[in-house]
Design an enzyme around this catalytic site. Structure first.
Site, PDB file in Angstrom:
ATOM      1  N   ASP A 116       1.244  23.187  97.905  1.00  8.06           N
ATOM      2  CA  ASP A 116       0.792  22.442  96.735  1.00  8.06           C
ATOM      3  C   ASP A 116      -0.633  21.925  97.005  1.00  8.06           C
ATOM      4  O   ASP A 116      -1.486  22.699  97.428  1.00  8.06           O
ATOM      5  CB  ASP A 116       1.800  21.334  96.424  1.00  8.06           C
ATOM      6  CG  ASP A 116       1.578  20.654  95.082  1.00  8.06           C
ATOM      7  OD1 ASP A 116       1.968  21.242  94.054  1.00  8.06           O
ATOM      8  OD2 ASP A 116       1.006  19.560  95.058  1.00  8.06           O
ATOM      9  N   HIS A 305       8.717  26.527  93.067  1.00  3.53           N
ATOM     10  CA  HIS A 305       7.607  25.840  93.724  1.00  3.53           C
ATOM     11  C   HIS A 305       8.054  25.123  94.994  1.00  3.53           C
ATOM     12  O   HIS A 305       7.269  24.958  95.925  1.00  3.53           O
ATOM     13  CB  HIS A 305       6.996  24.834  92.738  1.00  3.53           C
ATOM     14  CG  HIS A 305       5.804  24.113  93.264  1.00  3.53           C
ATOM     15  ND1 HIS A 305       4.577  24.732  93.460  1.00  3.53           N
ATOM     16  CD2 HIS A 305       5.620  22.820  93.653  1.00  3.53           C
ATOM     17  CE1 HIS A 305       3.709  23.853  93.931  1.00  3.53           C
ATOM     18  NE2 HIS A 305       4.314  22.682  94.062  1.00  3.53           N
TER      19      HIS A 305
END
Length: 334
Positions: A116, A305
């Site tokens: 991220d 994710h």
């Protein structure tokens, strides 16, 4: 795979909780060390909304490979300071702090991995401190080289990346104003980690961000246990949301910092691991990385994710194979 939360690096005898003052700010970090001499030092950087604890399934396997593992809470998170000025949350500031921590740990060369925002930072550490970084890996986050032209986030969302719409909400005041106290942090975390409302609606979407009208009807996240959510909420409640959200408010500051970077090409080994079901950092966003990463290895995970916890064995296998083959296999030199 059961929900994560059955392993805590804090309880591992090979992993300790440390603090360091870096360029005037106190950082908390986890330090994992093998019993014998280590082969190299590896830094692991987290993103939003996460902590050093987000790498809990990767730390011990890397220690077992003979690596010294350093996992900081990034600026604004957990046990690290959370100053208000935006200048503390730029890529350049993060790179300088990582460089200083490496210096204090007597690590003139490091391997660095991120996820991220952490995945964005690792590339910038290499750009701002090119002699420090020997190898890079990033989970989900492709390399976006510096640009000579500035694009406002609103325009980027409207014309190219509607999946970054949530960032418009996070850079604004609403989330910071609404999310106060342990229970609200728990709801935000559940929503971010894939929870739906009782009527099946997504409470967080990448196009719009959080729908606060659904917060009272949240089901638990399918990815993490209530124990982990409680721990995260406790950590986030220490300093509130301003610090974590400030990472979304530094776009122009980062642009200005990077105008002095003359060569945006990364000429060291880079591993990029895409997650097929990542709807925020879509795998196709990595198109063209070969042009700016001369020694690029690509791999892919069947994950969302939150791959670090969703498929930790697969992450560890891919990263471990790359470390063995590229880092320690003679294809490059530390």
């Amino acid at each position: 795979m059961s929900k994560s939360g059955d392993y805590s690096p804090i309880l591992d005898p090979h992993i300790s909780s440390r603090e360091a003052v870096l360029n005037g700010c106190t950082y908390h970090y986890l330090l994992g060390q093998p019993k014998t001499a280590y082969k190299a030092t590896i830094f692991l950087l987290h993103g939003w909304p996460d902590l050093s604890y987000g790498w809990r399934y990767q730390v011990r396997p890397l220690v077992d490979m003979g690596l010294r593992v350093v996992v900081p809470d990034m600026m604004g998170y957990g046990g690290t300071d959370a100053p208000e000025p935006l200048s503390f949350y730029t890529f350049k500031r993060a790179a300088d702090d990582i460089n200083e921590l490496a210096r204090q740990l007597d690590a003139p060369k490091i391997i660095i991995g991120g996820h991220d925002w952490g995945g964005a930072v690792v590339h910038r550490v290499a750009l701002h401190h090119p002699t420090l970084v020997s190898h890079i890996f990033s989970i989900c986050t492709p390399y976006f080289p510096p640009s000579k032209e500035y694009t406002e986030l609103d325009e980027l969302v409207r014309t190219a990346l509607p999946n970054f719409g949530y960032q418009l909400q996070l850079r604004g005041p609403e989330v910071e104003r609404r999310v106060v106290g342990h229970e609200m942090f728990k709801k935000l975390l559940h929503a971010t980690y894939g929870a739906r409302s009782t009527n099946g609606k997504h409470v967080f979407t990448v196009e719009k961000g959080f729908d606060f009208s659904l917060f009272d009807s949240l089901e638990p996240s399918p990815l993490v246990s209530e124990k982990v959510i409680d721990f995260y909420a406790e950590q986030f409640a220490r300093n509130g949301m301003r610090g974590p959200q400030n990472w979304y408010r530094t776009r122009h500051l980062n642009f200005l910092d990077e105008q002095s970077i003359e060569d945006p090409v990364l000429r060291i080994p880079v591993l990029f691991v895409a997650a097929k079901r990542d709807i925020a950092l879509k795998p196709e966003m990595s198109a063209g990385m070969e042009k700016v990463c001369t020694q690029l290895t690509r791999r892919e995970l069947n994950a969302s994710h939150w791959a670090l916890w969703e498929v930790p064995e697969d992450v560890n296998r891919i990263v471990g194979d790359w470390l063995q083959g590229v880092v320690f296999g003679g294809k490059s030199v530390l």
